[in-house]
Design a protein around this motif. Structure first.
Motif, short mmCIF file in Angstrom:
data_model
loop_
_atom_site.label_atom_id
_atom_site.label_comp_id
_atom_site.label_asym_id
_atom_site.label_seq_id
_atom_site.Cartn_x
_atom_site.Cartn_y
_atom_site.Cartn_z
N LYS A 5 4.53 12.13 -0.42
CA LYS A 5 4.35 11.85 1.02
C LYS A 5 5.44 10.87 1.45
CE LYS A 5 1.34 9.42 4.23
NZ LYS A 5 1.20 7.97 3.99
N ARG A 35 6.31 -1.61 12.27
CA ARG A 35 7.62 -1.45 12.91
C ARG A 35 8.00 0.02 12.99
NH1 ARG A 35 10.97 -5.17 8.95
NH2 ARG A 35 9.61 -4.02 7.53
N GLN A 81 -5.21 8.81 7.49
CA GLN A 81 -5.07 7.75 6.50
C GLN A 81 -5.48 6.45 7.17
OE1 GLN A 81 -1.40 7.62 4.25
NE2 GLN A 81 -1.53 5.40 3.97
N ASP A 126 -1.76 0.58 -2.60
CA ASP A 126 -0.54 -0.01 -2.03
C ASP A 126 -0.38 -1.44 -2.52
OD1 ASP A 126 1.70 -0.39 -0.48
OD2 ASP A 126 0.79 0.28 1.38
N GLY A 134 0.74 -2.31 5.47
CA GLY A 134 1.55 -1.66 4.44
C GLY A 134 3.00 -1.58 4.90
N LEU A 159 8.03 1.72 -3.74
CA LEU A 159 8.65 2.79 -4.54
C LEU A 159 10.02 3.15 -3.98
CD1 LEU A 159 5.55 5.13 -5.07
CD2 LEU A 159 6.48 3.42 -6.66
N VAL A 178 5.91 6.91 0.07
CA VAL A 178 7.05 6.00 0.20
C VAL A 178 7.41 5.84 1.66
CG1 VAL A 178 8.71 7.91 -0.10
CG2 VAL A 178 9.42 5.56 -0.60
N SER A 180 9.58 2.34 3.00
CA SER A 180 10.83 1.57 3.08
C SER A 180 11.87 2.00 2.05
CB SER A 180 10.55 0.07 2.99
OG SER A 180 9.65 -0.22 1.98
O1 LIG Z 1 4.86 1.63 6.81
C1 LIG Z 1 4.29 0.84 7.61
O2 LIG Z 1 4.91 0.28 8.50
C2 LIG Z 1 2.82 0.63 7.50
C3 LIG Z 1 2.20 -0.26 8.38
C4 LIG Z 1 0.84 -0.48 8.31
C5 LIG Z 1 0.07 0.16 7.36
C6 LIG Z 1 0.68 1.03 6.47
C7 LIG Z 1 2.03 1.26 6.51
N1 LIG Z 1 2.67 2.09 5.60
C8 LIG Z 1 2.09 2.57 4.39
O3 LIG Z 1 2.48 1.76 3.27
C9 LIG Z 1 3.03 2.59 2.26
C10 LIG Z 1 4.00 1.86 1.39
O4 LIG Z 1 5.12 1.43 2.08
P1 LIG Z 1 6.46 0.98 1.33
O5 LIG Z 1 6.98 2.21 0.60
O6 LIG Z 1 6.11 -0.13 0.41
O7 LIG Z 1 7.38 0.55 2.40
C11 LIG Z 1 3.67 3.68 3.10
O8 LIG Z 1 4.05 4.78 2.43
C12 LIG Z 1 2.57 3.94 4.10
O9 LIG Z 1 1.53 4.75 3.59
#
Ligand SMILES: O=C(O)c1ccccc1N[C@@H]1O[C@H](COP(=O)(O)O)[C@@H](O)[C@H]1O
Length: 209
Positions: A5, A35, A81, A126, A134, A159, A178, A180
């Motif tokens: 995903k 953001r 989700q 997470d 997240g 990741l 993933v 960021s």
């Molecule tokens: O990605 C976001 O901005 C976010 C904001 C609020 C809740 C969840 C969010 N994202 C989720 O977090 C995972 C992991 O993120 P990262 O790969 O560590 O940047 C992402 O895949 C979303 O499911």
């Protein structure tokens, strides 16, 4: 095969590229705490551009039920989700399959929460702390993930192409999630990071059969 995903899409071209590269699902974020937030019109345009058999995931964090209903009606996501303090029965009220995120940032203290969502289609583990959003890019101690959980595990948190093979080896998740790690800036996906991430997952699958 580890499902992939790619979350936090804000542009049609990024979501279509993710699908073409082999992502199984793309995530659209509706919480103001992100953001990477999209509005309903943006989300609908992205969802409509996706080819068949790629799941649109609508991500919420403690939103009103009426807003979740509005997104469902407009965007028609295949999965919901929930990333906040939502309870299992609250998540189930929409009659749609849902993933529930569990904040693993407190280590062992998070483990009881992994058993609190029997209605979820899967659990997103997470790396952030309880109550935090997240998309933080923070990983957690993967070795804490229990082997036998009643629901499929989707591993998330920090990741990227350089660590996802190790993560798959340690956790053996149903899927990886993933945001960021495939970006050049929040909400802007980087084609080469995206391609490298998908390739790393597929290489790990080929190695860890
Ligand atoms: O990605 C976001 O901005 C976010 C904001 C609020 C809740 C969840 C969010 N994202 C989720 O977090 C995972 C992991 O993120 P990262 O790969 O560590 O940047 C992402 O895949 C979303 O499911």
């Amino acid at each position: 095969m580890t499902r992939i995903k790619c979350c936090g899409m804000t542009r049609v071209e990024d979501a279509v590229l993710a699908a073409e590269l082999g992502a199984d699902a793309v995530g659209l974020i509706f919480t103001a705490r992100s953001r990477r937030r999209v509005d309903v019109d943006q989300a609908r345009a992205i969802a409509r551009a996706l080819p068949p058999m790629v799941t649109t995931v609508a991500l919420f964090m403690d939103e009103d039920a009426a807003f979740v209903d509005e997104v469902i009606a407009s965007v028609q996501p295949g999965l919901l989700q929930f990333h906040g303090a939502e309870r299992d029965d609250w998540c189930a009220q929409f009659g749609r399959p849902y993933l529930k995120a569990v904040a693993m940032g407190e280590g062992d203290h998070a483990l009881p929460r992994l058993r609190a969502f029997p209605g979820a289609a899967g659990l997103v583990l997470d790396g952030h702390g309880l109550g935090e959003a997240g998309g933080s890019g923070k990983a957690f101690d993967w070795s804490l993930t229990p082997r036998e959980l009643a629901r499929p595990v989707i591993l998330a948190g920090g990741l990227h192409a350089g660590n996802v093979a190790d993560a798959i080896r340690v956790v053996r998740p149903w899927g990886v999630d993933v945001s960021s790690g495939i970006e050049s800036a929040p909400g802007i996906k980087d084609p080469s990071r995206l391609a490298a991430f998908v390739a790393a997952v597929r290489a790990a699958d080929a190695t860890h059969v």
